[in-house]
Write a protein that holds these residues in place. Structure first.
Motif, PDB file in Angstrom:
ATOM      1  N   TYR A  46       0.846  -1.196   0.000  1.00 50.03           N
ATOM      2  CA  TYR A  46       0.000   0.000   0.000  1.00 50.03           C
ATOM      3  C   TYR A  46       0.880   1.244   0.000  1.00 50.03           C
ATOM      4  N   LEU A  47       0.226   2.403  -0.064  1.00 51.74           N
ATOM      5  CA  LEU A  47       0.967   3.663  -0.101  1.00 51.74           C
ATOM      6  C   LEU A  47       0.671   4.439   1.183  1.00 51.74           C
ATOM      7  N   PRO A  48       1.556   4.330   2.168  1.00 52.92           N
ATOM      8  CA  PRO A  48       1.330   5.068   3.415  1.00 52.92           C
ATOM      9  C   PRO A  48       1.403   6.580   3.170  1.00 52.92           C
ATOM     10  N   THR A  49       0.709   7.331   4.001  1.00 52.72           N
ATOM     11  CA  THR A  49       0.691   8.795   3.878  1.00 52.72           C
ATOM     12  C   THR A  49       2.110   9.367   3.856  1.00 52.72           C
ATOM     13  N   THR A  50       2.962   8.833   4.722  1.00 52.91           N
ATOM     14  CA  THR A  50       4.339   9.338   4.807  1.00 52.91           C
ATOM     15  C   THR A  50       5.056   9.217   3.461  1.00 52.91           C
ATOM     16  N   VAL A  51       4.816   8.118   2.760  1.00 50.74           N
ATOM     17  CA  VAL A  51       5.464   7.910   1.467  1.00 50.74           C
ATOM     18  C   VAL A  51       4.919   8.899   0.432  1.00 50.74           C
ATOM     19  N   LEU A  52       3.603   9.094   0.457  1.00 49.32           N
ATOM     20  CA  LEU A  52       3.007  10.038  -0.503  1.00 49.32           C
ATOM     21  C   LEU A  52       3.563  11.448  -0.270  1.00 49.32           C
ATOM     22  N   GLU A  53       3.691  11.815   0.997  1.00 39.85           N
ATOM     23  CA  GLU A  53       4.236  13.142   1.317  1.00 39.85           C
ATOM     24  C   GLU A  53       5.695  13.239   0.855  1.00 39.85           C
ATOM     25  N   TYR A  54       6.433  12.157   1.050  1.00 44.37           N
ATOM     26  CA  TYR A  54       7.850  12.167   0.655  1.00 44.37           C
ATOM     27  C   TYR A  54       7.972  12.305  -0.860  1.00 44.37           C
ATOM     28  N   ILE A  55       7.188  11.520  -1.592  1.00 45.55           N
ATOM     29  CA  ILE A  55       7.252  11.566  -3.064  1.00 45.55           C
ATOM     30  C   ILE A  55       6.875  12.960  -3.566  1.00 45.55           C
ATOM     31  N   ALA A  56       5.826  13.550  -2.948  1.00 41.30           N
ATOM     32  CA  ALA A  56       5.400  14.895  -3.352  1.00 41.30           C
ATOM     33  C   ALA A  56       6.536  15.893  -3.145  1.00 41.30           C
ATOM     34  N   ALA A  57       7.150  15.840  -1.951  1.00 41.13           N
ATOM     35  CA  ALA A  57       8.218  16.791  -1.644  1.00 41.13           C
ATOM     36  C   ALA A  57       9.432  16.557  -2.540  1.00 41.13           C
ATOM     37  N   LYS A  58       9.790  15.313  -2.713  1.00 37.14           N
ATOM     38  CA  LYS A  58      11.007  14.960  -3.475  1.00 37.14           C
ATOM     39  C   LYS A  58      10.866  15.299  -4.960  1.00 37.14           C
ATOM     40  N   THR A  59       9.653  15.194  -5.495  1.00 36.53           N
ATOM     41  CA  THR A  59       9.469  15.443  -6.927  1.00 36.53           C
ATOM     42  C   THR A  59       8.878  16.841  -7.183  1.00 36.53           C
ATOM     43  N   ALA A  60       8.719  17.612  -6.120  1.00 41.44           N
ATOM     44  CA  ALA A  60       8.139  18.960  -6.227  1.00 41.44           C
ATOM     45  C   ALA A  60       6.775  18.923  -6.915  1.00 41.44           C
ATOM     46  N   THR A  61       6.004  17.911  -6.547  1.00 45.38           N
ATOM     47  CA  THR A  61       4.648  17.760  -7.091  1.00 45.38           C
ATOM     48  C   THR A  61       3.662  18.118  -5.977  1.00 45.38           C
ATOM     49  N   PRO A  62       2.608  18.888  -6.264  1.00 46.47           N
ATOM     50  CA  PRO A  62       1.645  19.193  -5.201  1.00 46.47           C
ATOM     51  C   PRO A  62       1.101  17.897  -4.588  1.00 46.47           C
ATOM     52  N   LEU A  63       1.013  17.878  -3.256  1.00 43.72           N
ATOM     53  CA  LEU A  63       0.539  16.677  -2.565  1.00 43.72           C
ATOM     54  C   LEU A  63      -0.861  16.296  -3.052  1.00 43.72           C
ATOM     55  N   SER A  64      -1.679  17.312  -3.364  1.00 41.77           N
ATOM     56  CA  SER A  64      -3.046  17.035  -3.833  1.00 41.77           C
ATOM     57  C   SER A  64      -3.008  16.233  -5.132  1.00 41.77           C
ATOM     58  N   GLN A  65      -2.015  16.516  -5.977  1.00 39.11           N
ATOM     59  CA  GLN A  65      -1.901  15.790  -7.251  1.00 39.11           C
ATOM     60  C   GLN A  65      -1.478  14.339  -7.003  1.00 39.11           C
ATOM     61  N   VAL A  66      -0.552  14.166  -6.085  1.00 39.87           N
ATOM     62  CA  VAL A  66      -0.102  12.804  -5.758  1.00 39.87           C
ATOM     63  C   VAL A  66      -1.282  12.003  -5.198  1.00 39.87           C
ATOM     64  N   TYR A  67      -2.045  12.638  -4.304  1.00 38.37           N
ATOM     65  CA  TYR A  67      -3.214  11.961  -3.730  1.00 38.37           C
ATOM     66  C   TYR A  67      -4.248  11.648  -4.800  1.00 38.37           C
ATOM     67  N   SER A  68      -4.457  12.585  -5.732  1.00 39.41           N
ATOM     68  CA  SER A  68      -5.513  12.328  -6.719  1.00 39.41           C
ATOM     69  C   SER A  68      -5.147  11.155  -7.614  1.00 39.41           C
ATOM     70  N   VAL A  69      -3.855  10.984  -7.929  1.00 40.27           N
ATOM     71  CA  VAL A  69      -3.445   9.809  -8.715  1.00 40.27           C
ATOM     72  C   VAL A  69      -3.608   8.548  -7.864  1.00 40.27           C
ATOM     73  N   ALA A  70      -3.170   8.619  -6.594  1.00 45.29           N
ATOM     74  CA  ALA A  70      -3.203   7.432  -5.717  1.00 45.29           C
ATOM     75  C   ALA A  70      -4.633   6.994  -5.411  1.00 45.29           C
ATOM     76  N   THR A  71      -5.575   7.926  -5.459  1.00 44.07           N
ATOM     77  CA  THR A  71      -6.958   7.549  -5.147  1.00 44.07           C
ATOM     78  C   THR A  71      -7.786   7.286  -6.415  1.00 44.07           C
ATOM     79  N   PHE A  72      -7.323   7.772  -7.570  1.00 44.54           N
ATOM     80  CA  PHE A  72      -8.093   7.589  -8.805  1.00 44.54           C
ATOM     81  C   PHE A  72      -7.970   6.158  -9.334  1.00 44.54           C
ATOM     82  N   TYR A  73      -6.766   5.628  -9.309  1.00 40.49           N
ATOM     83  CA  TYR A  73      -6.540   4.307  -9.908  1.00 40.49           C
ATOM     84  C   TYR A  73      -6.827   3.191  -8.909  1.00 40.49           C
ATOM     85  N   ALA A  74      -7.636   2.227  -9.360  1.00 38.81           N
ATOM     86  CA  ALA A  74      -8.033   1.113  -8.491  1.00 38.81           C
ATOM     87  C   ALA A  74      -6.837   0.281  -8.040  1.00 38.81           C
TER      88      ALA A  74
END
Ligand code: FES
Length: 178
Positions: A46-74
């Protein structure tokens, strides 16, 4: 957005995440591929919140965008999952072609408790031994193939109860459900 330094890399395999991000770079669709590899690598798939936050920060991607991809795909889960995953589509096209019966079949075969009417909008149950997680999704985006079921990330279209049992029996015979 939290900075990379404020996150807790000890909660996940930071070196692996860094490597995947470096490999994927800025390619189109890179985020999707990064999330997929990281979820595969995570022991509870699974994708823990901490990992999503890390990926967002590391790739300079808005966290909302990372979440929307992680929640859109089954494919992705924000909750820990078992060693195997079985996902039944409960969207309208699949429902009208018998997905409720498929859900019931998988529930019984995996030894899980039925929720009673099979109408639960979003279901995610894991066997007590962590062998398998049974989930439902609202649509795989493959309605022409309804009813659609995914077993360990392989999509099966036009599924029926017999074929589903065959797939689950194969997992069992391969020792993956014990
Ligand atoms: S409703 Fe099942 S794939 Fe769309």
């Amino acid at each position: 957005m939290p900075s990379v330094a404020t996150l807790r890399p000890q909660e996940f395999d930071q070196a692996f995440v860094d490597r995947v991000i470096a490999e994927r770079g800025d390619r189109p669709g890179a985020l999707l591929g990064v999330l997929e590899r990281v979820q595969e690598h995570e022991p509870a798939h699974y994708l823990p919140t901490t990992v999503l936050e890390y990926i967002a920060a590391k790739t300079a991607t808005p966290l909302s965008q990372v979440y929307s991809v992680a929640t859109f795909y089954a494919l992705f889960s924000l909750e820990p999952q078992g060693r195997n995953t079985v996902c039944i589509c409960r969207g309208t096209a699949c429902h009208t072609r018998g997905s409720r019966d498929l859900l019931e079949t998988a529930t019984v075969r995996l030894g899980l408790q039925s929720d009673g009417d099979g109408e639960t909008e979003s279901l995610s149950i894991t066997t007590p031994d962590g062998a398998a997680t049974l989930r439902t999704v609202a649509c795989f985006g493959q309605c022409a193939l309804a009813p659609v079921v995914e077993v360990n990330h392989t999509i099966f279209g036009h599924m029926n109860e017999r074929s589903l049992l065959k797939e689950l029996d194969a997992l069992d015979k391969g020792g993956r459900l014990s």
